[in-house]
Design an enzyme around this catalytic site. Structure first.
Site, mmCIF file in Angstrom:
data_model
loop_
_atom_site.group_PDB
_atom_site.id
_atom_site.type_symbol
_atom_site.label_atom_id
_atom_site.label_comp_id
_atom_site.label_asym_id
_atom_site.label_seq_id
_atom_site.Cartn_x
_atom_site.Cartn_y
_atom_site.Cartn_z
ATOM 1 N N ASP A 163 0.761 -1.253 0.000
ATOM 2 C CA ASP A 163 0.000 0.000 0.000
ATOM 3 C C ASP A 163 0.794 1.308 0.000
ATOM 4 O O ASP A 163 0.606 2.146 -0.853
ATOM 5 C CB ASP A 163 -0.929 0.036 1.220
ATOM 6 C CG ASP A 163 -1.871 -1.160 1.286
ATOM 7 O OD1 ASP A 163 -1.786 -2.059 0.428
ATOM 8 O OD2 ASP A 163 -2.711 -1.199 2.213
ATOM 9 N N GLU A 393 1.777 -9.203 11.681
ATOM 10 C CA GLU A 393 1.496 -8.754 10.316
ATOM 11 C C GLU A 393 2.803 -8.478 9.571
ATOM 12 O O GLU A 393 2.963 -8.843 8.417
ATOM 13 C CB GLU A 393 0.642 -7.475 10.396
ATOM 14 C CG GLU A 393 0.115 -6.999 9.068
ATOM 15 C CD GLU A 393 -0.795 -5.773 9.209
ATOM 16 O OE1 GLU A 393 -0.865 -5.206 10.317
ATOM 17 O OE2 GLU A 393 -1.425 -5.398 8.206
HETATM 18 C C1 DGY Z 1 -6.036 -1.620 3.842
HETATM 19 O O1 DGY Z 1 -7.196 -1.305 4.028
HETATM 20 O O2 DGY Z 1 -5.093 -1.183 4.503
HETATM 21 C C2 DGY Z 1 -5.725 -2.639 2.818
HETATM 22 O O3 DGY Z 1 -4.387 -2.920 2.727
HETATM 23 C C3 DGY Z 1 -6.273 -2.281 1.479
HETATM 24 O O4 DGY Z 1 -7.210 -3.161 1.206
#
Ligand code: DGY
Length: 428
Positions: A163, A393
């Site tokens: 992201d 995570e």
């Molecule tokens: C989030 O919401 O952080 C995810 O990585 C995107 O779907």
């Protein structure tokens, strides 16, 4: 603190995050079915319940659109604990889904499940999934290959699955956030904000969702006009590998015509990746298609070329030199960003931390390419991180501390699929 019996703990996490046919990445932060998470999760289930492993992917493809597009989230049930939920996406689908996709790991997972089981037992599942996988890969070729050379375009940073990688910073600066309005983030009520994307990042994420929605999620138009259009090195390499795995499945099923088409697409991408090689940096880097600029950044995804099956002695030597340099600056491989880069942040999501799933793909690729020492180092570092910190995570590459959320399905899955036998072989 060393975890006792991580294998048992990993199975417990998958079972606990199982919502009946699909698995949530983490019950608090991510309470729905995510696309590439599910592919990894199926590999974890395969270690103890092969039938359930196939089910994960069959359920995922129940969310596929008629044109082959496979969304990054399927909202099987309502949950107010996540933003942006289905009302914000407004795709109007049943089941409700998001409007963007994610790296296509699924075909590679299916090949894995197929080859480990008794091939007569799961033939029905394979027959069902094969045309769906093919339709998704064709969607990429039709809608996300703007240069016609087999590379993969993304139109939202979330599509990369990485992201807030600094790779997207320059391209994101074109996104107009002035009309985003107010919204309430939910991620930072579960996790410390120093470990998550910033407010500016989120404004841009939301602006792109609003843009897609304003075009009625017409992916062809979004692909031509989005203010954010980047050829992602990660999605490109994962798609190339997935096409090779889908070809193996086409051959197993005797689908000659489909196999010929896949061979053609593979050859095109093998030649096309030259566009992403940055010779000044000595690495494969993502590239902005609007400006034509290479990001010039060495990220974890730069090393996915081995996994993609690319072999080029001169380039590989330069990539391995980067790996050696990065290893000398971190305690654990593989940080998501070169620690020498000024944007490196050891705990902020995809701007530095180690992710078990990327380690698995990169490590596996290095081993397949015969770079045994490096492949083993990535694998034993993954093993050590999970064993010491737990199923986090992501992990700090400098200290090994677990960061983000805990009890993550995909970290548990990588333990079961890739680390557990390593544990046995070391007698731990
Ligand atoms: C989030 O919401 O952080 C995810 O990585 C995107 O779907």
């Amino acid at each position: 603190m060393t975890q006792k019996m991580p294998g048992r703990r990993a199975r417990e996490i998958l079972v606990r995050n199982d919502r009946g046919g699909y698995t949530v990445p983490n019950g608090r932060v991510y309470p729905f079915q995510w696309n590439w998470d599910s592919a990894f999760v199926s590999l974890g289930f395969a270690a103890f319940d092969l039938e359930r492993a196939w089910r994960e992917l069959l359920t995922l493809f129940d969310g596929q659109w008629e044109d082959g597009f496979l969304p990054h989230i399927i909202f099987w049930k309502d949950d107010a604990g996540y933003f942006p939920g289905p009302a914000v996406w407004g795709t109007g689908r049943t089941p409700q889904t998001s409007g963007i996709t994610q790296p296509p790991v699924a075909a590679s997972a299916v090949r894995d499940l197929w080859e480990r089981g008794d091939r007569t037992v799961f033939r029905e599942q394979l027959e069902e999934l094969f045309p769906k996988l093919l339709a998704w890969h064709k969607w990429f070729a039709r809608v996300r290959d703007p240069l016609g050379n087999g590379l993969a375009l993304i139109v939202h940073p979330w599509e990369s699955g990485r992201d807030n990688s600094p790779e997207w910073d320059a391209a994101s600066s074109r996104i107009d956030t002035s009309r985003v309005g107010s919204y309430e983030r939910r991620d930072t009520s579960h996790i410390d904000q120093s470990m998550r994307p910033t407010k500016l990042d989120y404004d841009r994420y939301v602006a792109l969702v609003q843009y897609g929605r304003s075009l009625g999620w017409d992916h062809e138009r979004i692909g031509r006009g989005s203010p954010f259009r980047v050829v992602d090195i990660g999605t490109t390499m994962i798609l190339l590998r997935a096409n090779r795995d889908l070809l193996a499945l086409a051959e197993a099923l005797g689908r000659d015509e489909e196999a010929a088409e896949l061979r053609h697409n593979i050859a095109r991408a093998e030649a096309g990746v030259a566009w992403l090689w940055n010779d000044r940096v000595g690495a494969y880097c993502s590239r902005d298609i609007i400006s034509g600029e290479s990001t010039s950044m060495v990220t974890g995804a730069s090393f996915l070329s081995f996994y993609a099956g690319l072999r080029n002695e001169a380039r590989d030597r330069r990539l391995l030199a980067h790996l050696e340099r990065i290893a000398s600056r971190t305690k654990y491989l593989l940080p998501s960003l070169d620690p020498a880069h000024p944007a490196f942040d050891s705990i902020r999501y995809w701007r530095g931390p180690v992710w078990a799933v990327i380690n698995y793909l990169v490590g596996r690729g290095l081993l397949e390419a015969g770079h045994k020492l490096w492949g083993e180092k990535v694998r034993s570092d993954t093993h050590a991180l999970i064993q010491q910190a737990g199923m986090y995570e992501y992990f700090c590459p400098l200290t090994g501390k677990g960061v983000g959320g805990d009890d993550f399905s995909w970290t548990a899955a990588i333990w079961l699929h890739w680390c557990a036998d390593h544990e046995l072989s070391r007698g731990a």
